[in-house]
Design a protein around this motif. Structure first.
Motif, PDB file in Angstrom:
ATOM      1  N   TRP A  54       0.861  -1.189   0.000  1.00 54.33           N
ATOM      2  CA  TRP A  54       0.000   0.000   0.000  1.00 54.33           C
ATOM      3  C   TRP A  54       0.892   1.231   0.000  1.00 54.33           C
ATOM      4  N   VAL A  55       0.523   2.225  -0.812  1.00 55.97           N
ATOM      5  CA  VAL A  55       1.278   3.477  -0.879  1.00 55.97           C
ATOM      6  C   VAL A  55       0.318   4.649  -0.733  1.00 55.97           C
ATOM      7  N   ASP A  56       0.897   5.798  -0.338  1.00 55.51           N
ATOM      8  CA  ASP A  56       0.079   7.005  -0.236  1.00 55.51           C
ATOM      9  C   ASP A  56       0.051   7.729  -1.583  1.00 55.51           C
ATOM     10  N   ASP A  57      -0.516   8.911  -1.600  1.00 55.85           N
ATOM     11  CA  ASP A  57      -0.640   9.641  -2.861  1.00 55.85           C
ATOM     12  C   ASP A  57       0.711   9.953  -3.488  1.00 55.85           C
ATOM     13  N   ALA A  58       1.757  10.099  -2.641  1.00 49.21           N
ATOM     14  CA  ALA A  58       3.097  10.402  -3.154  1.00 49.21           C
ATOM     15  C   ALA A  58       3.861   9.153  -3.558  1.00 49.21           C
ATOM     16  N   GLY A  59       3.299   7.977  -3.287  1.00 48.08           N
ATOM     17  CA  GLY A  59       3.975   6.732  -3.633  1.00 48.08           C
ATOM     18  C   GLY A  59       4.785   6.121  -2.525  1.00 48.08           C
ATOM     19  N   ALA A  60       4.803   6.727  -1.320  1.00 48.14           N
ATOM     20  CA  ALA A  60       5.551   6.167  -0.193  1.00 48.14           C
ATOM     21  C   ALA A  60       4.784   4.991   0.406  1.00 48.14           C
ATOM     22  N   VAL A  61       5.547   3.998   0.867  1.00 45.93           N
ATOM     23  CA  VAL A  61       4.926   2.806   1.451  1.00 45.93           C
ATOM     24  C   VAL A  61       4.215   3.180   2.742  1.00 45.93           C
ATOM     25  N   THR A  62       3.021   2.672   2.911  1.00 43.57           N
ATOM     26  CA  THR A  62       2.243   2.907   4.124  1.00 43.57           C
ATOM     27  C   THR A  62       1.454   1.638   4.431  1.00 43.57           C
ATOM     28  N   ARG A  63       0.720   1.651   5.500  1.00 39.67           N
ATOM     29  CA  ARG A  63      -0.058   0.468   5.840  1.00 39.67           C
ATOM     30  C   ARG A  63      -1.422   0.538   5.171  1.00 39.67           C
ATOM     31  N   ALA A  64      -2.116  -0.568   5.168  1.00 35.78           N
ATOM     32  CA  ALA A  64      -3.442  -0.630   4.548  1.00 35.78           C
ATOM     33  C   ALA A  64      -4.409   0.269   5.313  1.00 35.78           C
ATOM     34  N   PRO A  65      -5.366   0.862   4.619  1.00 34.30           N
ATOM     35  CA  PRO A  65      -6.334   1.719   5.325  1.00 34.30           C
ATOM     36  C   PRO A  65      -7.169   0.910   6.300  1.00 34.30           C
ATOM     37  N   ARG A  66      -7.513   1.539   7.390  1.00 37.33           N
ATOM     38  CA  ARG A  66      -8.370   0.874   8.375  1.00 37.33           C
ATOM     39  C   ARG A  66      -9.779   0.724   7.820  1.00 37.33           C
ATOM     40  N   SER A  67     -10.393  -0.384   8.151  1.00 37.67           N
ATOM     41  CA  SER A  67     -11.756  -0.622   7.694  1.00 37.67           C
ATOM     42  C   SER A  67     -12.738   0.096   8.601  1.00 37.67           C
ATOM     43  N   THR A  68     -13.944   0.291   8.092  1.00 38.03           N
ATOM     44  CA  THR A  68     -14.989   0.924   8.903  1.00 38.03           C
ATOM     45  C   THR A  68     -15.322   0.074  10.115  1.00 38.03           C
ATOM     46  N   ALA A  69     -15.286  -1.244   9.944  1.00 35.97           N
ATOM     47  CA  ALA A  69     -15.609  -2.146  11.060  1.00 35.97           C
ATOM     48  C   ALA A  69     -14.613  -1.984  12.200  1.00 35.97           C
ATOM     49  N   GLU A  70     -13.328  -1.811  11.868  1.00 32.26           N
ATOM     50  CA  GLU A  70     -12.316  -1.610  12.915  1.00 32.26           C
ATOM     51  C   GLU A  70     -12.597  -0.333  13.701  1.00 32.26           C
ATOM     52  N   GLY A  71     -12.936   0.731  12.982  1.00 30.35           N
ATOM     53  CA  GLY A  71     -13.254   1.985  13.661  1.00 30.35           C
ATOM     54  C   GLY A  71     -14.505   1.884  14.510  1.00 30.35           C
ATOM     55  N   GLN A  72     -15.496   1.177  14.010  1.00 29.07           N
ATOM     56  CA  GLN A  72     -16.725   1.029  14.776  1.00 29.07           C
ATOM     57  C   GLN A  72     -16.506   0.207  16.036  1.00 29.07           C
ATOM     58  N   LEU A  73     -15.686  -0.832  15.926  1.00 27.13           N
ATOM     59  CA  LEU A  73     -15.369  -1.633  17.108  1.00 27.13           C
ATOM     60  C   LEU A  73     -14.625  -0.800  18.144  1.00 27.13           C
ATOM     61  N   ALA A  74     -13.653  -0.011  17.687  1.00 27.21           N
ATOM     62  CA  ALA A  74     -12.914   0.852  18.616  1.00 27.21           C
ATOM     63  C   ALA A  74     -13.834   1.874  19.269  1.00 27.21           C
ATOM     64  N   ALA A  75     -14.795   2.400  18.508  1.00 26.74           N
ATOM     65  CA  ALA A  75     -15.736   3.372  19.068  1.00 26.74           C
ATOM     66  C   ALA A  75     -16.623   2.729  20.118  1.00 26.74           C
ATOM     67  N   ALA A  76     -17.091   1.513  19.844  1.00 24.90           N
ATOM     68  CA  ALA A  76     -17.942   0.816  20.810  1.00 24.90           C
ATOM     69  C   ALA A  76     -17.177   0.520  22.096  1.00 24.90           C
ATOM     70  N   VAL A  77     -15.929   0.070  21.937  1.00 26.27           N
ATOM     71  CA  VAL A  77     -15.103  -0.220  23.122  1.00 26.27           C
ATOM     72  C   VAL A  77     -14.818   1.066  23.893  1.00 26.27           C
ATOM     73  N   GLY A  78     -14.507   2.144  23.176  1.00 24.34           N
ATOM     74  CA  GLY A  78     -14.222   3.413  23.850  1.00 24.34           C
ATOM     75  C   GLY A  78     -15.423   3.955  24.603  1.00 24.34           C
ATOM     76  N   GLY A  79     -16.596   3.914  23.973  1.00 20.70           N
ATOM     77  CA  GLY A  79     -17.802   4.389  24.652  1.00 20.70           C
ATOM     78  C   GLY A  79     -18.132   3.563  25.877  1.00 20.70           C
ATOM     79  N   THR A  80     -17.967   2.240  25.761  1.00 22.15           N
ATOM     80  CA  THR A  80     -18.220   1.362  26.904  1.00 22.15           C
ATOM     81  C   THR A  80     -17.242   1.647  28.036  1.00 22.15           C
ATOM     82  N   PHE A  81     -15.986   1.875  27.682  1.00 16.70           N
ATOM     83  CA  PHE A  81     -14.974   2.166  28.705  1.00 16.70           C
ATOM     84  C   PHE A  81     -15.299   3.460  29.445  1.00 16.70           C
ATOM     85  N   ILE A  82     -15.681   4.495  28.703  1.00 15.48           N
ATOM     86  CA  ILE A  82     -15.999   5.773  29.332  1.00 15.48           C
ATOM     87  C   ILE A  82     -17.197   5.635  30.261  1.00 15.48           C
ATOM     88  N   ALA A  83     -18.251   4.963  29.788  1.00 17.16           N
ATOM     89  CA  ALA A  83     -19.437   4.779  30.629  1.00 17.16           C
ATOM     90  C   ALA A  83     -19.099   3.972  31.874  1.00 17.16           C
TER      91      ALA A  83
END
Length: 210
Positions: free
Chosen positions: A138-167
């Motif tokens: 995976w590369v960015d717009d300039a062609g430098a190597v980067t990691r694969a983009p995060r999926s929406t599911a990963e972000g949603q899981l992190a949000a659910a865990v974060g909200g649960t932790f705060i509550a």
């Protein structure tokens, strides 16, 4: 007992209430209800409200993180590109194996940026990968190597865990504060009972021995 006006003839009389059975208009007239009982009730109600507020804060925070995660995933998907790189050397064996499954060997490779510009650099491959092997990167717009983009599911899981932790953190904090106050109230109540019993006990003992 409070005096009540006599209703006109033919109109049913309202039942009288006193401190023993409670007055709906004045619930604190119960003579058996001590100040410490009212204090405990207030703290229990306060704990219930605090837990409710903690849940609301958790939901709000989780929703905010959910939105941020979706926006981040969308931005990364728009600016990270999957391409193919060709190794320019043979990958030697790694000194230590990767415990998490990540390829531990970096070798020189060549690829093209999204605009077609040739690029070279280090890419991660499996040990003993032969020269000339094609690997997906995976590369960015300039062609430098980067990691694969995060999926929406990963972000949603992190949000659910974060909200649960705060509550949970807010609810546990409120429970700890209320628990401490209730222990202090209980200690004060026991001290009060001991003082009252010191006064009443001789009278009861005398009556029992009579």
């Amino acid at each position: 007992m409070r005096d009540r006006p006599t209703p006109p003839p033919g109109q049913p009389q309202r039942p009288r209430h006193d401190g023993r059975n409670g007055d709906p208009a004045d619930p604190d007239v119960n003579a058996l209800r001590r100040p410490c009982d009212r204090t405990r009730t207030r703290w229990h109600v306060g704990l219930a409200l605090a837990v409710l507020i903690a849940l609301i804060c958790g939901v709000i925070a989780g929703a905010r993180m959910w939105s941020d995660a979706a926006r981040t995933a969308h931005d990364e998907a728009a600016h990270r590109h999957e391409t193919t790189a060709t190794t320019l050397a043979r990958a030697t064996s790694a000194a230590t194996s990767a415990r998490d499954g990540t390829p531990p060997v970096l070798v020189d490779a060549a690829w093209h940026a999204p605009d077609g510009t040739p690029r070279t650099g280090k890419v991660a491959v499996q040990p003993r990968t032969a020269e000339g092997t094609t690997v997906t990167i995976w590369v960015d717009d300039a062609g430098a190597v980067t990691r694969a983009p995060r999926s929406t599911a990963e972000g949603q899981l992190a949000a659910a865990v974060g909200g649960t932790f705060i509550a949970g953190a807010l609810a546990l904090t409120a429970a700890g504060v209320v628990g401490l106050r209730l222990r202090r109230t209980e200690a004060a109540t026991l001290e009060e009972w001991e003082g009252e019993w010191a006064v009443v006990e001789p009278l009861w003992t005398h009556r029992g021995g009579a």
